[in-house]
Design a protein around this motif. Structure first.
Motif: not given
Length: 809
Positions: A147-156
């Protein structure tokens, strides 16, 4: 909950994990859920200790209630476990111990202050009573939490700087196993856990994580509410008064279908805490809630601006909020969402978008979390509101940069750096006798030793980082600081070998001129960092040319490195002498004298009376002058004039100013040179600007700061204790006099309670020309006022009053 520490072996607990899917590579970041039930037929025990650790982080629940969060930040050969008493959470009948674990793989660069090893894992032991003992093994049930994914650095958003924490979430409540914390939850489809360790039968290989008891107290999680609503928007959505009723009394807020609304919630002071939201979703169509955590309102970056503009941090009318976001998609019915990791914030923006079904917000709040530092010093009042504000904001800054380590900034990095930590430890010693976090910090950097004798500049860290050689010298000062404040020769003796390795490394860098030259190693791996100075930029050296005196490159040596080395040598000499190694102390002092002599010979400009930034250089900086005073390279009779030139006549001489990172050392040099009061107004200007801009913590830099909370900027609190009230560094020797050297000319009236050594305190107050002292214990006081020194004997709890004498200019 009370906790106690015991050794982990002889228990049968083993490291376990969820079974890997066929031929699956480990994801860079993911969550795993674990469950174990047991039946308690007899009486509930008065004490029931759970001992638990995980790789990488865990959250422990007992019968649905939060019980523990950890493990404490560490490194593999000192991998901490937590011990928590869960007796108050147990009940008769079926009990559930559940654990949610966040695993970061070694390849993942998120959370650069959190270690991880090659093996994921959870380990737990609990002796409920004589008949029931629970160890982590293959009987535990496990499941990947999809249910949870960490937001990747590519979207920082790289306008905010580099991504260091990277623990922001994208969560979907529709995928969460509902009621998995409950006893009646059916986990039949969950997999049995599997062992997860490098240790093997008939092999000398041990698990890479050496379990050790947690050395600092658990971080409390204290329920807290937001203080106000700054603004809200959305056609037909809740009004500002609706939102205010929500945060004040949890009066539900209803958001209609097909609506888009936002609301900005404020905490009166920047803080750190675990966010919590409770919502009811009507119907099947999911609403989406985006949570933005921000330090302040600032100028618009969305119009192509390449730099940030920060003024009034509370300007919600004209400013904008920027920061990373967590996103939660609601499921039908009740939703409870909280991000796994704590957030740093002063403002929280909720952006809510509903579909064809309305959404009801039941509550939005947080649990405040910081290192539980017992502040034993207090500035009760003063005749200056500025002094009161300096004290309060400094304390809040220090508190928000203390969790399981000292942190440079809680919002962007959460990294423990040597240079930053040395100052934060000194600030801690000024207000508290609790040195547990300081001891942990000292040992962690000691454990980071490299084969060249230097220490890692930041640690703990899960990967190899850029070397900053000068930071190792600050660690030498850090060890010396602890000895001066606590008199613990045993701790100093433990680290003398590491101290000598650092000093020997720098001795090998001394060149023909007798000065420390360029650092060894590839330039792209070594940073000669000194301070964040806008004028110090040599683009041809890329990022490694930032924050470095240009003379380092053009002259082959920066004077500051030799002077800092000399200061470290003198501190190490005190350490060695305290440990009975007088010959070593003599050697260190001799080296320091040689460095000072070389700096005077090659870097002192007779025309200006100032030290240049390098041999043959015409560049001047406050850094070089300040370290010349502190190292002794500047003669005592010239120190006052030198400090006046470098502070008051800075522009005339073209002297580059320190940033807030090095301001502490400017105050120390001003005090040593006898011009502290004369320079105070000029030195305090950056903090006055920050107060005018409505900061509630001190910023990282003066101009367009990235972070609004940075530990190295809490200097004013130290100045109030050590210089204004004048409590000099206390000694644990209760037979030695307490040295008090107040500066009543700087403020008309002041009162407070301050630590004076050995766990003792003294109430100090003055006004109308009268000084009053009250001691917590019988003590001898050496009172210094101007050129006069008076010996006073204070009786426990008996006030003593004396007249203030005029101090000479």
């Amino acid at each position: 909950m009370a906790s106690q520490h015991v050794s982990f072996p002889p228990w049968k607990a083993q490291w376990i994990w969820a079974p890997r899917r066929d031929n699956e590579a480990e994801p860079p970041a993911y969550f795993v859920l674990f469950r174990r039930s047991f039946i308690l037929d007899g009486p509930i025990p008065t004490s029931c200790m759970v001992h638990i650790s995980a790789d990488t982080r865990y959250r422990l629940f007992v019968n649905g209630s939060l019980a523990s969060f950890g493990p404490c930040k560490s490194y593999p050969t000192r991998w901490y476990y937590d011990s928590v008493d869960i007796a108050s959470l147990l009940k008769e009948g079926v009990n559930i111990i559940a654990v949610r674990v966040l695993r970061l793989s070694p390849e993942n660069t998120a959370a650069t202050s959190i270690m991880r090893t090659s093996k994921p894992g959870l380990i737990l032991h609990c002796s409920v009573n004589a008949d029931i003992s629970i160890d982590s093994d293959e009987s535990w049930k496990s499941r990947r939490d999809e249910s949870v994914q960490l937001v990747p650095n590519s979207e920082w958003d790289f306008r905010l700087g580099p991504p260091f924490v990277s623990l922001w979430e994208r969560a979907d409540g529709r995928l969460t196993p509902q009621h998995w914390l409950d006893a009646n939850f059916d986990d039949a489809e969950w997999s049995n856990a599997v062992p997860s360790t490098m240790a093997a039968k008939m092999s000398p290989i041990l698990d890479s994580r050496k379990l050790c008891p947690r050395p600092i107290p658990a971080l409390p999680e204290i329920p807290a509410a937001f203080d106000s609503v700054t603004c809200c928007s959305g056609s037909g959505g809740p009004t500002k008064s609706d939102w205010e009723a929500l945060i004040a009394s949890s009066k539900p807020v209803r958001i209609d279908s097909r609506a888009t609304v936002t609301v900005d919630l404020e905490s009166n002071e920047l803080t750190t805490g675990f966010l919590e939201l409770c919502m009811d979703q009507d119907g099947e169509d999911a609403a989406t809630v985006t949570i933005l955590a921000s330090e302040c309102y600032e100028g618009d970056m969305d119009q192509g601006s390449r730099s940030r503009t920060k003024g009034d941090r509370a300007n919600s009318q004209n400013g904008k909020l920027y920061g990373p976001t967590d996103t939660y998609v609601c499921r039908p019915g009740e939703n409870h969402y909280e991000p796994f990791w704590w957030r740093a914030f002063r403002y929280i923006r909720l952006a809510i978008q509903t579909a064809s079904s309305p959404l009801t917000i039941r509550f939005v709040r947080y649990r405040s979390t910081h290192y539980p530092l017992e502040v034993e010093a207090a500035l009760s009042s003063s005749s200056s509101p500025t002094f009161d504000k300096l004290w309060r904001i400094s304390l809040n800054t220090l508190r928000n940069c203390m969790h399981e380590t000292y942190e440079d900034c809680p919002y962007y990095e959460q990294n423990q750096f040597i240079m930053d930590s040395r100052l934060q430890m000194l600030f801690t010693y000024a207000v508290s006798r609790d040195d547990r976090l300081a001891r942990k910090t000292l040992h962690e950097f000691h454990a980071s030793r490299r084969d060249d004798g230097l220490l890692e500049a930041q640690f703990p860290a899960p990967c190899r980082m850029t070397a900053i050689p000068a930071f190792s010298l600050y660690w030498v000062l850090m060890v010396h600081d602890h000895m001066r404040h606590f008199g613990d020769a045993g701790l100093g003796r433990q680290y003398l070998g590491t101290v000598d390795g650092i000093l020997d490394h720098f001795s090998r860098l001394v060149g023909p001129l007798g000065l420390v030259g360029r650092f060894a190693g590839p330039e792209d791996e070594t940073w000669a960092f000194v301070d964040w100075v806008p004028e110090w930029r040599t683009p041809e050296h890329g990022f490694k040319g930032v924050a470095v005196p240009p003379a380092y490159f053009s002259c082959g040596a920066a004077t500051v490195h030799s002077l800092l080395y000399a200061i470290a040598l003198r501190s190490a000499a005190d350490l060695a002498e305290c440990c009975g190694r007088k010959c070593v102390a003599g050697e260190y002092r001799s080296r320091a004298e040689e460095l000072n002599a070389a700096a005077r010979q090659h870097c002192f400009d007779q025309a200006t009376g100032l030290f240049t930034d390098g041999p043959g250089s015409a560049e001047l900086s406050q850094h070089t002058q300040v370290l010349a005073v502190l190292s002794g390279a500047a003669h005592a009779d010239e120190a006052a004039a030198l400090m006046r030139r470098t502070v008051l006549d800075r522009e005339r001489y073209g002297v580059v100013r320190t940033s807030l990172a090095m301001a502490f050392y400017v105050f120390r040099a001003a005090s040593l040179a006898g011009v502290y009061e004369e320079l105070w107004g000029e030195l305090m200007k950056p903090w006055q600007v920050m107060m005018d801009q409505n900061l509630t913590t001190w910023a990282e830099f003066e101009t367009n700061p990235r972070s609004d909370c940075h530990g190295w900027s809490a200097t004013p609190m130290y100045e109030i204790v050590r210089e204004i009230v004048g409590v000099k560094i206390p000694s644990d020797d209760t037979n030695a006099p307490v040295v008090l050297e107040p500066r009543p000319r700087m403020i008309n009236a002041l009162s407070g309670s301050f630590l004076v050594g050995g766990g003792r305190r003294m109430d100090v107050s003055w006004s109308d020309g009268s000084l009053s002292l009250t001691a917590s214990d019988d003590m001898l006081v050496e009172l210094r006022l101007g050129n006069e020194t008076t010996q006073l004997t204070l009786g426990k709890g008996v006030p003593l009053q004396t007249m203030l004498v005029a101090q000479e200019s």
